[in-house]
Design a protein around this motif. Structure first.
Motif, PDB file in Angstrom:
ATOM      1  N   ASN A 105      52.738  34.575  25.834  1.00 22.26           N
ATOM      2  CA  ASN A 105      51.748  35.039  24.864  1.00 22.26           C
ATOM      3  C   ASN A 105      50.914  33.957  24.198  1.00 22.26           C
ATOM      4  O   ASN A 105      49.832  34.239  23.703  1.00 22.26           O
ATOM      5  CB  ASN A 105      52.445  35.835  23.752  1.00 22.26           C
ATOM      6  N   MET A 106      51.422  32.747  24.155  1.00 18.81           N
ATOM      7  CA  MET A 106      50.760  31.752  23.323  1.00 18.81           C
ATOM      8  C   MET A 106      49.985  30.689  24.093  1.00 18.81           C
ATOM      9  O   MET A 106      49.161  30.013  23.522  1.00 18.81           O
ATOM     10  CB  MET A 106      51.789  31.060  22.421  1.00 18.81           C
ATOM     11  N   THR A 107      50.286  30.498  25.353  1.00 18.34           N
ATOM     12  CA  THR A 107      49.553  29.473  26.087  1.00 18.34           C
ATOM     13  C   THR A 107      48.244  30.060  26.597  1.00 18.34           C
ATOM     14  O   THR A 107      48.193  31.180  27.074  1.00 18.34           O
ATOM     15  CB  THR A 107      50.375  28.913  27.265  1.00 18.34           C
ATOM     16  N   GLU A 108      47.209  29.299  26.501  1.00 22.39           N
ATOM     17  CA  GLU A 108      45.887  29.735  26.921  1.00 22.39           C
ATOM     18  C   GLU A 108      45.522  29.121  28.263  1.00 22.39           C
ATOM     19  O   GLU A 108      45.993  28.043  28.602  1.00 22.39           O
ATOM     20  CB  GLU A 108      44.840  29.303  25.883  1.00 22.39           C
ATOM     21  N   ARG A 109      44.664  29.792  28.984  1.00 21.74           N
ATOM     22  CA  ARG A 109      44.151  29.225  30.226  1.00 21.74           C
ATOM     23  C   ARG A 109      42.995  28.274  29.937  1.00 21.74           C
ATOM     24  O   ARG A 109      42.463  27.657  30.837  1.00 21.74           O
ATOM     25  CB  ARG A 109      43.693  30.332  31.161  1.00 21.74           C
ATOM     26  N   PHE A 110      42.601  28.215  28.697  1.00 22.92           N
ATOM     27  CA  PHE A 110      41.540  27.297  28.310  1.00 22.92           C
ATOM     28  C   PHE A 110      41.779  26.833  26.883  1.00 22.92           C
ATOM     29  O   PHE A 110      42.482  27.490  26.106  1.00 22.92           O
ATOM     30  CB  PHE A 110      40.163  27.956  28.418  1.00 22.92           C
ATOM     31  N   ILE A 111      41.208  25.710  26.553  1.00 22.41           N
ATOM     32  CA  ILE A 111      41.249  25.179  25.193  1.00 22.41           C
ATOM     33  C   ILE A 111      39.868  24.609  24.903  1.00 22.41           C
ATOM     34  O   ILE A 111      39.304  23.882  25.712  1.00 22.41           O
ATOM     35  CB  ILE A 111      42.290  24.050  25.043  1.00 22.41           C
ATOM     36  N   ALA A 112      39.320  24.936  23.750  1.00 19.59           N
ATOM     37  CA  ALA A 112      38.077  24.332  23.285  1.00 19.59           C
ATOM     38  C   ALA A 112      38.443  23.428  22.117  1.00 19.59           C
ATOM     39  O   ALA A 112      39.165  23.837  21.209  1.00 19.59           O
ATOM     40  CB  ALA A 112      37.082  25.402  22.865  1.00 19.59           C
ATOM     41  N   GLU A 113      37.974  22.202  22.170  1.00 16.18           N
ATOM     42  CA  GLU A 113      38.355  21.223  21.155  1.00 16.18           C
ATOM     43  C   GLU A 113      37.160  20.355  20.810  1.00 16.18           C
ATOM     44  O   GLU A 113      36.343  20.035  21.666  1.00 16.18           O
ATOM     45  CB  GLU A 113      39.491  20.352  21.702  1.00 16.18           C
ATOM     46  N   LYS A 114      37.067  19.970  19.546  1.00 16.97           N
ATOM     47  CA  LYS A 114      35.970  19.109  19.102  1.00 16.97           C
ATOM     48  C   LYS A 114      36.510  17.708  18.862  1.00 16.97           C
ATOM     49  O   LYS A 114      37.525  17.525  18.196  1.00 16.97           O
ATOM     50  CB  LYS A 114      35.365  19.676  17.822  1.00 16.97           C
ATOM     51  N   PHE A 115      35.833  16.710  19.458  1.00 18.05           N
ATOM     52  CA  PHE A 115      36.157  15.306  19.254  1.00 18.05           C
ATOM     53  C   PHE A 115      34.927  14.671  18.631  1.00 18.05           C
ATOM     54  O   PHE A 115      33.875  14.613  19.268  1.00 18.05           O
ATOM     55  CB  PHE A 115      36.499  14.619  20.576  1.00 18.05           C
ATOM     56  N   ASP A 116      35.067  14.222  17.406  1.00 21.24           N
ATOM     57  CA  ASP A 116      33.916  13.769  16.631  1.00 21.24           C
ATOM     58  C   ASP A 116      32.898  14.901  16.608  1.00 21.24           C
ATOM     59  O   ASP A 116      33.198  15.988  16.150  1.00 21.24           O
ATOM     60  CB  ASP A 116      33.339  12.467  17.191  1.00 21.24           C
TER      61      ASP A 116
END
Length: 165
Positions: free
Chosen positions: A33-44
């Motif tokens: 339930n908790m792992t995603e097939r994608f992750i969006a992340e902001k770096f700076d």
């Protein structure tokens, strides 16, 4: 060949059973339930999108080293990201209208192991290779407390880079 696949299949199920027990109910719930097939992340100020596969089929990796239009079509439904990191076997980076597509390659399995370094400020991509002693990996496989047939199967993958011919 069919007998070998059946034998390996049973042994792999035993390995999966071991991990099933190790994870326990809460661990399995998290994976499910908790792992995603994608992750969006902001770096700076730059946004990155990490994914295993294609939007229409997350289990399918994008084709390697295609023209920008291929990736623009495959990821058209995404908003623009500075970097879209995808899974694949060969390392590549392609500039597109929707962001820079970066595939880090694969860490072994019969190929030259690679990884990608992305400068989060300049978005410069470099690919690095590394070495490992395949015999040490084989020795660690042989130390595992799993059926011998499974050990042989994993060794076969290690040396040939794929599970079946």
């Amino acid at each position: 060949m069919r007998k070998r696949r059946k034998r390996w299949g049973k042994s792999l199920w035993k390995v999966m059973d071991i991990y099933w027990d190790e994870l326990g109910h809460e661990g399995r719930k998290w994976v499910r339930n908790m792992t995603e097939r994608f992750i969006a992340e902001k770096f700076d100020w730059n946004e990155f999108y990490f994914t295993y596969g294609l939007l229409e089929n997350p289990d399918e990796m994008p084709a390697e080293n295609q023209p920008p239009s291929y990736y623009e079509a495959k990821y058209a439904d995404l908003k623009k990201y500075e970097v879209i990191a995808v899974a694949g076997r060969e390392p590549y980076a392609v500039n597109t209208k929707i962001g820079k597509i970066v595939c880090p390659g694969i860490a072994g399995l019969g190929r030259e192991p690679t990884f990608a370094l992305v400068d989060t400020k300049t978005l410069h991509v470099s690919f690095e290779t590394f070495e490992y002693k395949i015999k040490e990996v084989e020795d660690r496989i042989m130390e595992l407390e799993i059926p011998q047939a499974t050990k042989e199967y994993l060794k076969d993958i290690l040396y040939r880079g794929k599970p079946f011919p």
